[in-house]
Design a protein around this motif. Structure first.
Motif, PDB file in Angstrom:
ATOM      1  N   SER A 158      25.219 -49.190  15.682  1.00 24.40           N
ATOM      2  CA  SER A 158      24.746 -49.206  17.054  1.00 24.40           C
ATOM      3  C   SER A 158      23.904 -47.904  17.294  1.00 24.40           C
ATOM      4  O   SER A 158      23.982 -46.786  16.865  1.00 24.40           O
ATOM      5  CB  SER A 158      25.720 -49.382  18.078  1.00 24.40           C
ATOM      6  N   PRO A 159      23.097 -47.864  18.505  1.00 27.65           N
ATOM      7  CA  PRO A 159      22.618 -46.646  18.850  1.00 27.65           C
ATOM      8  C   PRO A 159      23.528 -45.704  19.397  1.00 27.65           C
ATOM      9  O   PRO A 159      23.187 -44.535  19.370  1.00 27.65           O
ATOM     10  CB  PRO A 159      21.625 -46.960  20.256  1.00 27.65           C
ATOM     11  N   ASN A 160      24.884 -46.042  19.415  1.00 32.15           N
ATOM     12  CA  ASN A 160      25.710 -44.952  19.949  1.00 32.15           C
ATOM     13  C   ASN A 160      26.820 -44.319  18.642  1.00 32.15           C
ATOM     14  O   ASN A 160      27.472 -43.871  18.746  1.00 32.15           O
ATOM     15  CB  ASN A 160      26.850 -45.561  20.633  1.00 32.15           C
ATOM     16  N   HIS A 161      25.946 -44.500  17.241  1.00 32.90           N
ATOM     17  CA  HIS A 161      26.618 -44.078  16.216  1.00 32.90           C
ATOM     18  C   HIS A 161      25.721 -42.915  15.633  1.00 32.90           C
ATOM     19  O   HIS A 161      24.664 -42.734  15.691  1.00 32.90           O
ATOM     20  CB  HIS A 161      26.576 -45.215  15.093  1.00 32.90           C
ATOM     21  N   VAL A 162      26.523 -41.763  14.988  1.00 34.07           N
ATOM     22  CA  VAL A 162      25.781 -40.771  14.458  1.00 34.07           C
ATOM     23  C   VAL A 162      25.960 -40.815  12.859  1.00 34.07           C
ATOM     24  O   VAL A 162      26.982 -41.043  12.575  1.00 34.07           O
ATOM     25  CB  VAL A 162      26.559 -39.431  14.926  1.00 34.07           C
ATOM     26  N   TRP A 163      24.951 -40.529  12.147  1.00 31.74           N
ATOM     27  CA  TRP A 163      25.016 -40.341  10.801  1.00 31.74           C
ATOM     28  C   TRP A 163      25.593 -38.846  10.341  1.00 31.74           C
ATOM     29  O   TRP A 163      25.187 -37.752  10.891  1.00 31.74           O
ATOM     30  CB  TRP A 163      23.621 -40.184   9.990  1.00 31.74           C
ATOM     31  N   ILE A 164      26.702 -38.962   9.684  1.00 34.04           N
ATOM     32  CA  ILE A 164      27.267 -37.941   9.147  1.00 34.04           C
ATOM     33  C   ILE A 164      27.104 -37.731   7.605  1.00 34.04           C
ATOM     34  O   ILE A 164      27.377 -38.320   6.711  1.00 34.04           O
ATOM     35  CB  ILE A 164      29.032 -37.983   9.171  1.00 34.04           C
ATOM     36  N   GLY A 165      25.898 -36.927   7.407  1.00 30.53           N
ATOM     37  CA  GLY A 165      25.413 -36.733   6.016  1.00 30.53           C
ATOM     38  C   GLY A 165      26.460 -35.995   5.150  1.00 30.53           C
ATOM     39  O   GLY A 165      27.534 -35.286   5.348  1.00 30.53           O
ATOM     40  N   GLY A 166      26.243 -36.414   3.760  1.00 29.75           N
ATOM     41  CA  GLY A 166      26.999 -36.208   2.779  1.00 29.75           C
ATOM     42  C   GLY A 166      26.630 -34.606   2.496  1.00 29.75           C
ATOM     43  O   GLY A 166      25.814 -33.911   2.665  1.00 29.75           O
ATOM     44  N   TYR A 167      27.665 -33.927   1.577  1.00 27.35           N
ATOM     45  CA  TYR A 167      27.573 -32.557   1.509  1.00 27.35           C
ATOM     46  C   TYR A 167      28.228 -32.080   0.312  1.00 27.35           C
ATOM     47  O   TYR A 167      29.062 -32.922  -0.366  1.00 27.35           O
ATOM     48  CB  TYR A 167      27.958 -31.637   2.639  1.00 27.35           C
ATOM     49  N   GLY A 205      28.094 -30.197   7.882  1.00 27.80           N
ATOM     50  CA  GLY A 205      28.315 -29.515   6.592  1.00 27.80           C
ATOM     51  C   GLY A 205      27.286 -28.881   5.715  1.00 27.80           C
ATOM     52  O   GLY A 205      26.579 -29.919   5.146  1.00 27.80           O
ATOM     53  N   HIS A 206      27.038 -27.631   5.553  1.00 29.21           N
ATOM     54  CA  HIS A 206      26.095 -27.326   4.644  1.00 29.21           C
ATOM     55  C   HIS A 206      26.274 -26.046   4.203  1.00 29.21           C
ATOM     56  O   HIS A 206      27.110 -25.163   4.699  1.00 29.21           O
ATOM     57  CB  HIS A 206      24.625 -27.312   5.599  1.00 29.21           C
ATOM     58  N   TRP A 207      25.606 -25.429   3.158  1.00 25.85           N
ATOM     59  CA  TRP A 207      25.959 -24.082   2.492  1.00 25.85           C
ATOM     60  C   TRP A 207      24.471 -23.281   2.962  1.00 25.85           C
ATOM     61  O   TRP A 207      23.435 -23.769   3.048  1.00 25.85           O
ATOM     62  CB  TRP A 207      25.477 -24.243   0.960  1.00 25.85           C
ATOM     63  N   VAL A 208      24.989 -21.890   3.269  1.00 27.56           N
ATOM     64  CA  VAL A 208      24.076 -20.962   3.436  1.00 27.56           C
ATOM     65  C   VAL A 208      24.098 -19.845   2.406  1.00 27.56           C
ATOM     66  O   VAL A 208      25.300 -19.218   2.347  1.00 27.56           O
ATOM     67  CB  VAL A 208      24.097 -20.527   4.834  1.00 27.56           C
ATOM     68  N   ARG A 209      23.010 -19.315   2.043  1.00 26.71           N
ATOM     69  CA  ARG A 209      22.786 -18.124   1.077  1.00 26.71           C
ATOM     70  C   ARG A 209      22.956 -16.812   1.683  1.00 26.71           C
ATOM     71  O   ARG A 209      22.138 -16.850   2.724  1.00 26.71           O
ATOM     72  CB  ARG A 209      21.336 -18.318   0.084  1.00 26.71           C
ATOM     73  N   GLY A 244      22.877 -13.345   0.312  1.00 31.11           N
ATOM     74  CA  GLY A 244      22.810 -12.371  -0.742  1.00 31.11           C
ATOM     75  C   GLY A 244      23.058 -13.173  -2.114  1.00 31.11           C
ATOM     76  O   GLY A 244      22.426 -14.072  -2.462  1.00 31.11           O
ATOM     77  N   ASN A 245      23.892 -12.544  -2.774  1.00 29.21           N
ATOM     78  CA  ASN A 245      24.466 -13.293  -3.994  1.00 29.21           C
ATOM     79  C   ASN A 245      25.546 -14.433  -3.812  1.00 29.21           C
ATOM     80  O   ASN A 245      25.921 -14.893  -4.832  1.00 29.21           O
ATOM     81  CB  ASN A 245      24.878 -12.406  -5.187  1.00 29.21           C
ATOM     82  N   SER A 246      25.908 -14.474  -2.522  1.00 29.26           N
ATOM     83  CA  SER A 246      27.052 -15.381  -2.330  1.00 29.26           C
ATOM     84  C   SER A 246      26.499 -16.650  -1.699  1.00 29.26           C
ATOM     85  O   SER A 246      25.521 -16.427  -0.792  1.00 29.26           O
ATOM     86  CB  SER A 246      28.258 -14.763  -1.864  1.00 29.26           C
ATOM     87  N   TRP A 247      27.488 -17.544  -1.390  1.00 34.43           N
ATOM     88  CA  TRP A 247      27.133 -18.790  -0.676  1.00 34.43           C
ATOM     89  C   TRP A 247      28.181 -19.106   0.366  1.00 34.43           C
ATOM     90  O   TRP A 247      29.438 -18.994  -0.134  1.00 34.43           O
ATOM     91  CB  TRP A 247      26.921 -20.051  -1.497  1.00 34.43           C
ATOM     92  N   SER A 248      27.974 -19.390   1.549  1.00 33.76           N
ATOM     93  CA  SER A 248      28.997 -19.760   2.528  1.00 33.76           C
ATOM     94  C   SER A 248      29.014 -21.125   3.223  1.00 33.76           C
ATOM     95  O   SER A 248      27.612 -21.486   3.264  1.00 33.76           O
ATOM     96  CB  SER A 248      29.187 -18.651   3.534  1.00 33.76           C
ATOM     97  N   PHE A 249      29.976 -21.678   3.240  1.00 29.07           N
ATOM     98  CA  PHE A 249      29.831 -23.159   4.028  1.00 29.07           C
ATOM     99  C   PHE A 249      30.130 -22.895   5.566  1.00 29.07           C
ATOM    100  O   PHE A 249      30.750 -22.404   5.859  1.00 29.07           O
ATOM    101  CB  PHE A 249      31.098 -23.976   3.374  1.00 29.07           C
ATOM    102  N   SER A 250      29.056 -23.716   6.055  1.00 26.00           N
ATOM    103  CA  SER A 250      29.126 -23.880   7.386  1.00 26.00           C
ATOM    104  C   SER A 250      29.296 -25.326   7.864  1.00 26.00           C
ATOM    105  O   SER A 250      28.633 -26.160   7.273  1.00 26.00           O
ATOM    106  CB  SER A 250      27.830 -23.274   8.082  1.00 26.00           C
ATOM    107  N   GLY A 251      29.990 -25.431   9.147  1.00 24.66           N
ATOM    108  CA  GLY A 251      29.844 -26.881   9.785  1.00 24.66           C
ATOM    109  C   GLY A 251      30.809 -27.738   9.052  1.00 24.66           C
ATOM    110  O   GLY A 251      31.683 -27.480   8.579  1.00 24.66           O
ATOM    111  N   GLY A 252      30.530 -29.152   9.110  1.00 23.97           N
ATOM    112  CA  GLY A 252      31.550 -29.929   8.842  1.00 23.97           C
ATOM    113  C   GLY A 252      32.489 -30.480   9.997  1.00 23.97           C
ATOM    114  O   GLY A 252      33.728 -30.836   9.676  1.00 23.97           O
ATOM    115  N   PHE A 253      32.237 -30.297  11.240  1.00 22.86           N
ATOM    116  CA  PHE A 253      33.305 -30.568  12.302  1.00 22.86           C
ATOM    117  C   PHE A 253      32.457 -31.194  13.445  1.00 22.86           C
ATOM    118  O   PHE A 253      31.246 -30.695  13.508  1.00 22.86           O
ATOM    119  CB  PHE A 253      33.884 -29.472  12.447  1.00 22.86           C
TER     120      PHE A 253
END
Length: 196
Positions: free
Chosen positions: A141-150, A177-181, A183-192
């Motif tokens: 329906s128009p009232n649904h949101v796609w929760i993308g894979g990660y 939910g997505h990854w952000v670079r 420097g040399n590390s990666w942090s996970f953001s979102g997913g809620f």
């Protein structure tokens, strides 16, 4: 000094003086003023279109889904696209909301992540694979949101979590939910779900 040398000396001196006087100047590009015009429509928007999501250009790519916009007295589809993820930010997708019998458009925008959950941050040194291309079925329906894979970090490795449709929650938007670079590390953001 002959006349030709004198002219050359004067021209070079003028250029040098102009360069030195302008060295401290900062020329600001003209600001683009984005005006937000509230759009109210009686006709409900169609369900989101099924988009063919192309492969992600880099591991910390961020998919911004397409949406319906109102143009020339009709709904027109605005295609989705990949963008570079932003540190501590998430894209609040554009959406339509029924308020008192009228559909009101809320444009998409980057917002600060406001994680009210007490989960510890995930920071690793292993780059995630690029996001997978997902086959997105039509929205229920128009009232649904796609929760993308990660890619989720689980037991020392990246594991894919498939995307799915969920009913929109009043007062909230999905922070993908997505990854952000960093420097040399990666942090996970979102997913809620995050409050507006």
């Amino acid at each position: 000094m002959n006349r030709r040398r004198l002219q050359r000396y004067l021209v070079l001196s003028a250029v040098a003086a102009a360069t030195v006087s302008l060295a401290g100047c900062v020329v600001e590009p003209p600001r683009t003023r984005v005006e937000y015009r509230e759009v109210k429509v009686v006709q409900a928007p169609p369900a989101p279109l099924v988009e063919a999501v192309p492969p992600a250009p880099y591991p910390d790519s961020y998919w911004i889904a397409g949406h319906w916009k109102w143009e020339n007295n009709r709904y027109v589809w605005n295609n989705g696209h990949w963008e570079q993820s932003r540190q501590n930010m998430v894209f609040q997708h554009a959406y339509w909301n029924n308020e008192g019998g009228q559909w009101i458009f809320h444009p998409g925008r980057w917002v600060q992540i406001n994680n009210t959950y007490s989960a510890p941050p995930v920071v690793i040194n292993v780059a995630p694979p690029p996001p997978r291309v997902e086959i997105i079925a039509p929205a229920p329906s128009p009232n649904h949101v796609w929760i993308g894979g990660y890619w989720r970090w689980n037991n020392g490795q990246h594991e894919w979590v498939n995307g799915h449709w969920e009913a929109r929650r009043d007062g909230y938007f999905w922070a993908p939910g997505h990854w952000v670079r960093n420097g040399n590390s990666w942090s996970f953001s979102g997913g809620f779900w995050q409050r507006y």
